[in-house]
Design an enzyme around this catalytic site. Structure first.
Site, PDB file in Angstrom:
ATOM      1  N   TYR A 136      47.262  38.059  41.105  1.00 55.93           N
ATOM      2  CA  TYR A 136      46.190  37.268  41.700  1.00 55.93           C
ATOM      3  C   TYR A 136      45.888  37.756  43.120  1.00 55.93           C
ATOM      4  CZ  TYR A 136      44.074  33.332  44.179  1.00 55.93           C
ATOM      5  OH  TYR A 136      43.272  32.538  44.974  1.00 55.93           O
ATOM      6  N   GLY A 137      46.927  37.952  43.924  1.00 57.71           N
ATOM      7  CA  GLY A 137      46.726  38.435  45.282  1.00 57.71           C
ATOM      8  C   GLY A 137      46.089  39.815  45.307  1.00 57.71           C
ATOM      9  N   ALA A 138      46.489  40.672  44.387  1.00 58.49           N
ATOM     10  CA  ALA A 138      45.900  42.002  44.312  1.00 58.49           C
ATOM     11  C   ALA A 138      44.421  41.931  43.967  1.00 58.49           C
ATOM     12  CB  ALA A 138      46.649  42.845  43.276  1.00 58.49           C
ATOM     13  N   ALA A 139      44.076  41.024  43.049  1.00 58.12           N
ATOM     14  CA  ALA A 139      42.671  40.870  42.682  1.00 58.12           C
ATOM     15  C   ALA A 139      41.849  40.382  43.868  1.00 58.12           C
ATOM     16  CB  ALA A 139      42.546  39.908  41.502  1.00 58.12           C
ATOM     17  N   LYS A 140      42.368  39.420  44.600  1.00 55.63           N
ATOM     18  CA  LYS A 140      41.641  38.928  45.763  1.00 55.63           C
ATOM     19  C   LYS A 140      41.513  40.017  46.834  1.00 55.63           C
ATOM     20  CE  LYS A 140      40.510  34.684  44.764  1.00 55.63           C
ATOM     21  NZ  LYS A 140      39.068  34.368  44.554  1.00 55.63           N
ATOM     22  N   ASP A 168      29.361  31.608  32.347  1.00 57.07           N
ATOM     23  CA  ASP A 168      30.588  32.377  32.542  1.00 57.07           C
ATOM     24  C   ASP A 168      30.197  33.654  33.265  1.00 57.07           C
ATOM     25  OD1 ASP A 168      32.809  34.024  32.395  1.00 57.07           O
ATOM     26  OD2 ASP A 168      33.329  33.448  30.353  1.00 57.07           O
ATOM     27  N   ASN A 225      32.720  31.926  44.982  1.00 58.57           N
ATOM     28  CA  ASN A 225      33.934  31.114  45.019  1.00 58.57           C
ATOM     29  C   ASN A 225      34.659  31.048  43.680  1.00 58.57           C
ATOM     30  OD1 ASN A 225      35.678  28.817  46.201  1.00 58.57           O
ATOM     31  ND2 ASN A 225      34.715  27.849  44.426  1.00 58.57           N
TER      32      ASN A 225
END
Length: 238
Positions: free
Chosen positions: A142-146, A55, A78
């Site tokens: 999710y988009g903010a994290a990426k 992990d 990834n």
């Protein structure tokens, strides 16, 4: 000369396609992920693939992965995904979502990259982060994290460039043959995503693997600090 490639989230989908592409090119590949069973299936196909279950949001697990490697030529971050599926009715829920998405998509990449950085080949090392079209089109937490990966990649490219190490980001668009969409996947959903492209088809994992292996190639040493969009034209680059 055979290189050592590390691919996180290498058991399924895009990560598996990346690992397989490197293995077929004769590279030594270490795949890392939380699910030992899916990693083992990939490793069983190739003599040059080694599986390590871990992990990557847990520092001790990352240290254990790093201890298995004497040197590294390419790191492909990834691991991740839209992981939170809990309630969102309270601020506590919102905090849980942010922590889950940042842990899965940013912390995993940050810890693995930091742990392996001293072992990276100098010159010639390659770091690739996997982002998403959601980072540029808008995709919630999710988009903010990426998108957070982009800023860190730019900083690392500046820091490591003098050592001959390149740092780049690949941002996939819609790729159908993965576990990402889960129960949302249907013929109607697929067609709606295909209509957003300019090429009239959805992506496949091998499309993304091709971009990653190119950026990781020895001949790609003049490309660094870039976000490469692989999305069929669903979001235009600038």
């Amino acid at each position: 000369m055979t290189r050592r490639i590390v691919v996180s989230g290498g058991g399924t989908g895009i990560g598996r396609a990346i690992a397989v592409a490197f293995a077929r090119a004769g590279e030594d590949v270490t795949i890392v992920g939380r699910r030992a069973d899916v990693l083992a299936k990939v490793a069983a196909e190739f003599d040059t693939v080694t599986a390590v279950a871990a992990d990557l949001s847990v520092p001790a697990d990352v240290e254990r992965v790093a201890a298995t490697l004497d040197s590294v030529d390419v790191v492909v971050n990834n691991a991740g995904g839209a992981v939170y599926d809990g309630p969102l009715s309270t601020l506590e829920d919102q905090a849980a979502q942010w922590r889950a998405e940042l842990d899965a998509n940013v912390l995993t990449a940050a810890l693995l990259t930091t742990a392996l950085m001293p072992k990276l080949t100098r010159p010639g090392g390659r770091i690739v982060f996997m982002s998403s079209v959601a980072a540029v089109k808008g995709g919630g937490v999710y988009g903010a994290a990426k998108a957070a990966l982009h800023g860190w990649a730019y900083a690392l490219a500046t820091r490591l460039g003098p050592d001959g190490i390149t740092v780049n980001v690949v941002a996939p668009g819609y790729v159908a043959d993965t576990e990402f969409f889960g129960e949302r996947m249907s013929p109607e959903f697929h067609e709606s995503r295909v209509r957003q492209t300019l090429v009239g088809r959805g992506g496949v994992p091998d499309d993304i693997a091709a971009a990653v292996t190119y950026l990781a190639a020895p001949d790609a040493g003049y490309i660094t600090g870039q976000v490469i969009h692989v999305n069929g034209g669903s979001a235009l680059g600038r």
